[in-house]
Design a protein around this motif. Structure first.
Motif, PDB file in Angstrom:
ATOM      1  N   VAL A 127     -51.706   3.483 -65.057  1.00 50.43           N
ATOM      2  CA  VAL A 127     -51.129   2.453 -65.909  1.00 50.43           C
ATOM      3  C   VAL A 127     -49.670   2.780 -66.202  1.00 50.43           C
ATOM      4  O   VAL A 127     -48.789   1.911 -66.123  1.00 50.43           O
ATOM      5  CB  VAL A 127     -51.925   2.324 -67.223  1.00 50.43           C
ATOM      6  CG1 VAL A 127     -51.235   1.338 -68.169  1.00 50.43           C
ATOM      7  CG2 VAL A 127     -53.352   1.856 -66.944  1.00 50.43           C
ATOM      8  N   ALA A 128     -49.400   4.041 -66.525  1.00 50.89           N
ATOM      9  CA  ALA A 128     -48.019   4.451 -66.819  1.00 50.89           C
ATOM     10  C   ALA A 128     -47.129   4.263 -65.587  1.00 50.89           C
ATOM     11  O   ALA A 128     -45.986   3.780 -65.706  1.00 50.89           O
ATOM     12  CB  ALA A 128     -48.000   5.910 -67.270  1.00 50.89           C
ATOM     13  N   ALA A 129     -47.640   4.621 -64.427  1.00 52.12           N
ATOM     14  CA  ALA A 129     -46.864   4.469 -63.191  1.00 52.12           C
ATOM     15  C   ALA A 129     -46.583   2.997 -62.907  1.00 52.12           C
ATOM     16  O   ALA A 129     -45.477   2.625 -62.478  1.00 52.12           O
ATOM     17  CB  ALA A 129     -47.609   5.097 -62.021  1.00 52.12           C
ATOM     18  N   ALA A 130     -47.588   2.140 -63.146  1.00 52.95           N
ATOM     19  CA  ALA A 130     -47.404   0.707 -62.923  1.00 52.95           C
ATOM     20  C   ALA A 130     -46.383   0.135 -63.880  1.00 52.95           C
ATOM     21  O   ALA A 130     -45.545  -0.687 -63.497  1.00 52.95           O
ATOM     22  CB  ALA A 130     -48.750  -0.012 -63.089  1.00 52.95           C
ATOM     23  N   GLN A 131     -46.416   0.573 -65.137  1.00 46.51           N
ATOM     24  CA  GLN A 131     -45.438   0.095 -66.121  1.00 46.51           C
ATOM     25  C   GLN A 131     -44.039   0.552 -65.758  1.00 46.51           C
ATOM     26  O   GLN A 131     -43.070  -0.227 -65.878  1.00 46.51           O
ATOM     27  CB  GLN A 131     -45.827   0.589 -67.510  1.00 46.51           C
ATOM     28  CG  GLN A 131     -47.096  -0.066 -68.053  1.00 46.51           C
ATOM     29  CD  GLN A 131     -47.578   0.560 -69.350  1.00 46.51           C
ATOM     30  OE1 GLN A 131     -47.262   1.710 -69.662  1.00 46.51           O
ATOM     31  NE2 GLN A 131     -48.328  -0.210 -70.125  1.00 46.51           N
TER      32      GLN A 131
END
Length: 231
Positions: free
Chosen positions: A222-226
């Protein structure tokens, strides 16, 4: 990882020619036009289906994470979910396997999911599909692709349309059973991804199937996608 049965699929991927839905049949090299190309994604270009997700993972993970239980990240084990689905659908013909080289797994729904030529889910199979849906609800931190496939009986165009309608039928059924729509996409492949090359009428049922690809994500994803979207 629990021992998984191997799903044989065509090693050739569809080559996307334009966003209008023109594709190349990997078996013949012939260019075809899919009637809907990608369900639920509009005219978006396909992501790498063998190593990704329809429409790409980034935006979908962010959308799905909004409805996922935060506690679901903790202690999740993919082999545990696979084992539970196998146990809950034992004897139904459902086949579950981890996809080699990917943090994802495939739930293969057999030919009996639909009557011949139909895209209405057979009442006798709904209980098994309910079990799959319940697992997807229980483990909310994943995005899900639904792929429809047919045999080579009949015309390629009619098979393409049938595969799309069957994929959409399973997609819609999962939503009705509580799986968040933000996690789901669907696509039909018609007769372009045969499990077995056959014309004998005996092994054709192996080609008539719907596959549910489950791609788990965690907090790091999720952090990487954000970050990828500049959030």
């Amino acid at each position: 990882m629990a021992k998984s049965r191997i799903l044989m699929s065509s090693v050739a991927a569809l080559s996307l020619i334009t966003v209008s839905g023109c594709v190349t049949d990997p078996n013949t090299g012939e260019k075809k036009v899919s009637r809907t190309a990608i369900g639920g994604v509009g005219g978006a270009v396909l992501g790498g289906l063998l190593g990704g997700a329809i429409g790409g993972k980034t935006g979908r993970i962010i959308g799905a994470a909004g409805g996922a239980a935060a506690g679901g990240y903790v202690g999740y084990k993919m082999d545990q979910q696979i084992k539970e689905i196998e146990e809950d659908t034992a004897g139904t013909g459902v086949d579950v396997s981890q996809i080699p080289g990917e943090d994802a797994f495939l739930v293969n729904l057999p030919d009996v999911t639909f009557a011949t030529g139909s895209y209405s889910i057979s009442p006798s199979f709904q209980s098994a599909l309910d079990s799959v849906a319940a697992s997807l609800v229980k483990y909310p931190n994943s995005i899900i692709d639904v792929y429809g496939h047919t045999d080579t009986v009949g015309s390629a165009s009619s098979n393409q349309l049938l595969s799309e309608r069957r994929a959409q039928a399973v997609h819609d059924y999962l939503i009705q059973r509580g799986v968040a729509a933000s996690r789901l996409r669907w696509q039909g492949f018609g007769e372009t991804r045969l499990r077995v090359q056959t014309g004998d009428g005996v092994n054709e049922p192996l080609n008539r199937r719907v596959e549910i690809k489950v791609i788990p994500f965690d907090e790091q994803d999720v952090a990487a996608a954000q970050n990828a979207q500049g959030n």
